[in-house]
Design a protein around this motif. Sequence first.
Motif, PDB file in Angstrom:
ATOM      1  N   ILE A  85      10.500  15.119 -14.763  1.00  0.00           N
ATOM      2  CA  ILE A  85      11.401  14.005 -15.080  1.00  0.00           C
ATOM      3  C   ILE A  85      12.842  14.378 -14.746  1.00  0.00           C
ATOM      4  N   PHE A  86      13.218  15.620 -15.063  1.00  0.00           N
ATOM      5  CA  PHE A  86      14.570  16.113 -14.769  1.00  0.00           C
ATOM      6  C   PHE A  86      14.864  16.032 -13.271  1.00  0.00           C
ATOM      7  N   ILE A  87      13.937  16.519 -12.452  1.00  0.00           N
ATOM      8  CA  ILE A  87      14.127  16.517 -10.998  1.00  0.00           C
ATOM      9  C   ILE A  87      14.166  15.092 -10.458  1.00  0.00           C
ATOM     10  N   LEU A  88      13.298  14.236 -10.984  1.00  0.00           N
ATOM     11  CA  LEU A  88      13.275  12.839 -10.531  1.00  0.00           C
ATOM     12  C   LEU A  88      14.588  12.136 -10.870  1.00  0.00           C
ATOM     13  N   GLY A  89      15.204  12.540 -11.991  1.00  0.00           N
ATOM     14  CA  GLY A  89      16.483  11.949 -12.366  1.00  0.00           C
ATOM     15  C   GLY A  89      17.601  12.297 -11.402  1.00  0.00           C
ATOM     16  N   LEU A  90      17.421  13.386 -10.655  1.00  0.00           N
ATOM     17  CA  LEU A  90      18.431  13.794  -9.678  1.00  0.00           C
ATOM     18  C   LEU A  90      18.362  12.973  -8.401  1.00  0.00           C
ATOM     19  N   SER A  91      17.242  12.272  -8.234  1.00  0.00           N
ATOM     20  CA  SER A  91      17.071  11.454  -7.032  1.00  0.00           C
ATOM     21  C   SER A  91      16.919   9.996  -7.445  1.00  0.00           C
ATOM     22  N   ILE A  92      17.673   9.142  -6.850  1.00  0.00           N
ATOM     23  CA  ILE A  92      17.650   7.725  -7.209  1.00  0.00           C
ATOM     24  C   ILE A  92      16.276   7.112  -6.977  1.00  0.00           C
ATOM     25  N   ILE A  93      15.627   7.529  -5.921  1.00  0.00           N
ATOM     26  CA  ILE A  93      14.323   6.939  -5.585  1.00  0.00           C
ATOM     27  C   ILE A  93      13.231   7.383  -6.548  1.00  0.00           C
ATOM     28  N   GLY A  94      13.525   8.377  -7.391  1.00  0.00           N
ATOM     29  CA  GLY A  94      12.512   8.860  -8.337  1.00  0.00           C
ATOM     30  C   GLY A  94      12.433   8.044  -9.612  1.00  0.00           C
ATOM     31  N   MET A  95      13.319   7.075  -9.782  1.00  0.00           N
ATOM     32  CA  MET A  95      13.347   6.311 -11.024  1.00  0.00           C
ATOM     33  C   MET A  95      12.044   5.573 -11.325  1.00  0.00           C
ATOM     34  N   PRO A  96      11.433   4.885 -10.349  1.00  0.00           N
ATOM     35  CA  PRO A  96      10.153   4.220 -10.652  1.00  0.00           C
ATOM     36  C   PRO A  96       9.059   5.200 -11.087  1.00  0.00           C
ATOM     37  N   ILE A  97       9.095   6.416 -10.552  1.00  0.00           N
ATOM     38  CA  ILE A  97       8.100   7.421 -10.950  1.00  0.00           C
ATOM     39  C   ILE A  97       8.328   7.834 -12.394  1.00  0.00           C
ATOM     40  N   PRO A 141       9.719  11.150 -29.204  1.00  0.00           N
ATOM     41  CA  PRO A 141      11.169  10.939 -29.031  1.00  0.00           C
ATOM     42  C   PRO A 141      11.764  11.791 -27.910  1.00  0.00           C
ATOM     43  N   VAL A 142      11.228  13.013 -27.716  1.00  0.00           N
ATOM     44  CA  VAL A 142      11.724  13.879 -26.638  1.00  0.00           C
ATOM     45  C   VAL A 142      11.479  13.232 -25.285  1.00  0.00           C
ATOM     46  N   TYR A 143      10.293  12.701 -25.061  1.00  0.00           N
ATOM     47  CA  TYR A 143       9.982  12.070 -23.776  1.00  0.00           C
ATOM     48  C   TYR A 143      10.785  10.789 -23.562  1.00  0.00           C
ATOM     49  N   ILE A 144      10.986  10.033 -24.633  1.00  0.00           N
ATOM     50  CA  ILE A 144      11.797   8.819 -24.516  1.00  0.00           C
ATOM     51  C   ILE A 144      13.239   9.175 -24.154  1.00  0.00           C
ATOM     52  N   MET A 145      13.770  10.220 -24.801  1.00  0.00           N
ATOM     53  CA  MET A 145      15.127  10.660 -24.482  1.00  0.00           C
ATOM     54  C   MET A 145      15.206  11.223 -23.070  1.00  0.00           C
ATOM     55  N   ALA A 146      14.178  11.985 -22.660  1.00  0.00           N
ATOM     56  CA  ALA A 146      14.171  12.565 -21.316  1.00  0.00           C
ATOM     57  C   ALA A 146      14.167  11.477 -20.251  1.00  0.00           C
ATOM     58  N   GLY A 147      13.302  10.478 -20.427  1.00  0.00           N
ATOM     59  CA  GLY A 147      13.261   9.379 -19.468  1.00  0.00           C
ATOM     60  C   GLY A 147      14.559   8.595 -19.438  1.00  0.00           C
ATOM     61  N   SER A 148      15.149   8.394 -20.618  1.00  0.00           N
ATOM     62  CA  SER A 148      16.411   7.655 -20.700  1.00  0.00           C
ATOM     63  C   SER A 148      17.544   8.427 -20.037  1.00  0.00           C
ATOM     64  N   LEU A 149      17.636   9.737 -20.320  1.00  0.00           N
ATOM     65  CA  LEU A 149      18.695  10.557 -19.726  1.00  0.00           C
ATOM     66  C   LEU A 149      18.570  10.615 -18.211  1.00  0.00           C
ATOM     67  N   ALA A 150      17.332  10.702 -17.727  1.00  0.00           N
ATOM     68  CA  ALA A 150      17.115  10.729 -16.279  1.00  0.00           C
ATOM     69  C   ALA A 150      17.561   9.418 -15.642  1.00  0.00           C
ATOM     70  N   MET A 151      17.258   8.294 -16.305  1.00  0.00           N
ATOM     71  CA  MET A 151      17.694   7.003 -15.790  1.00  0.00           C
ATOM     72  C   MET A 151      19.214   6.877 -15.807  1.00  0.00           C
ATOM     73  N   ILE A 152      19.822   7.330 -16.901  1.00  0.00           N
ATOM     74  CA  ILE A 152      21.283   7.255 -17.017  1.00  0.00           C
ATOM     75  C   ILE A 152      21.950   8.063 -15.913  1.00  0.00           C
ATOM     76  N   PHE A 153      21.426   9.261 -15.657  1.00  0.00           N
ATOM     77  CA  PHE A 153      22.004  10.099 -14.604  1.00  0.00           C
ATOM     78  C   PHE A 153      21.805   9.451 -13.237  1.00  0.00           C
ATOM     79  N   SER A 154      20.636   8.868 -13.007  1.00  0.00           N
ATOM     80  CA  SER A 154      20.377   8.197 -11.727  1.00  0.00           C
ATOM     81  C   SER A 154      21.312   7.014 -11.518  1.00  0.00           C
ATOM     82  N   PHE A 155      21.537   6.230 -12.581  1.00  0.00           N
ATOM     83  CA  PHE A 155      22.472   5.100 -12.485  1.00  0.00           C
ATOM     84  C   PHE A 155      23.888   5.599 -12.205  1.00  0.00           C
ATOM     85  N   GLY A 156      24.227   6.744 -12.803  1.00  0.00           N
ATOM     86  CA  GLY A 156      25.531   7.336 -12.534  1.00  0.00           C
ATOM     87  C   GLY A 156      25.681   7.716 -11.073  1.00  0.00           C
TER      88      GLY A 156
END
Length: 212
Positions: A85-97, A141-156
């Motif tokens: 999830i962390f790595i996918l958050g670094l790439s915009i195209i990884g958001m759907p995954i 809650p950890v997975y929900i936060m991880a997915g949310s943080l990855a999305m937030i970083f991708s949007f950034g």
Amino acid sequence: MYAKGYAASQHVRDNASIYVFVSLLFLIGIIFGAVIVNSMNFIQKEDLFFYLDQFFNQMINESIISAEGLLKSSFFYHLKYLLLIFILGLSIIGMPIIWILIFMKGVVVGFSVGFLVNQMGWYGLLAAAASIAPQNLIIIPVYIMAGSLAMIFSFGLIQKLTAKRSHQPLLPAFMRYSSLFAILIVCVSVGAVIESYIAPQTLKGIIKLIYN
């Protein structure tokens, strides 16, 4: 300490829509997992319950994997999932995954609880409460936060790429992102300890109650 708490609450308020979206995605996954159980035919349920019954008997006879082995397996499973999830958050195209991964975590939880309750009734609910609930009070809650943080970083990243003038350096945001994931890994390790040492013992007590 107060400043950090205020910053955290402000972060959640600013990104409330993302946290709600990821939470709903996980909840939909749980519902979908329960629906899959109800869509299974009798033979499929009986075959799956046969393996579950064998597992219960092995647990009573203490012939399953050791707590240490289970801890290692559980921790590295969650570690790999979070790192993905962390790595996918670094790439915009990884958001759907990321969405798929969060949804599938919900499906697994929903299917597991739904199948136990479907096959064993109240005893299944007790078994689910003993074996699934304890660690998932932390892990979900950890997975929900991880997915949310990855999305937030991708949007950034999207905002920086599309903005005509963006002089804000990316490194501080990346360091915050990495630090938060490091905290999540520590939290999930606590969940792995519960999953390996506490949940099996409580489940074993429930199983003995069922089979006696």
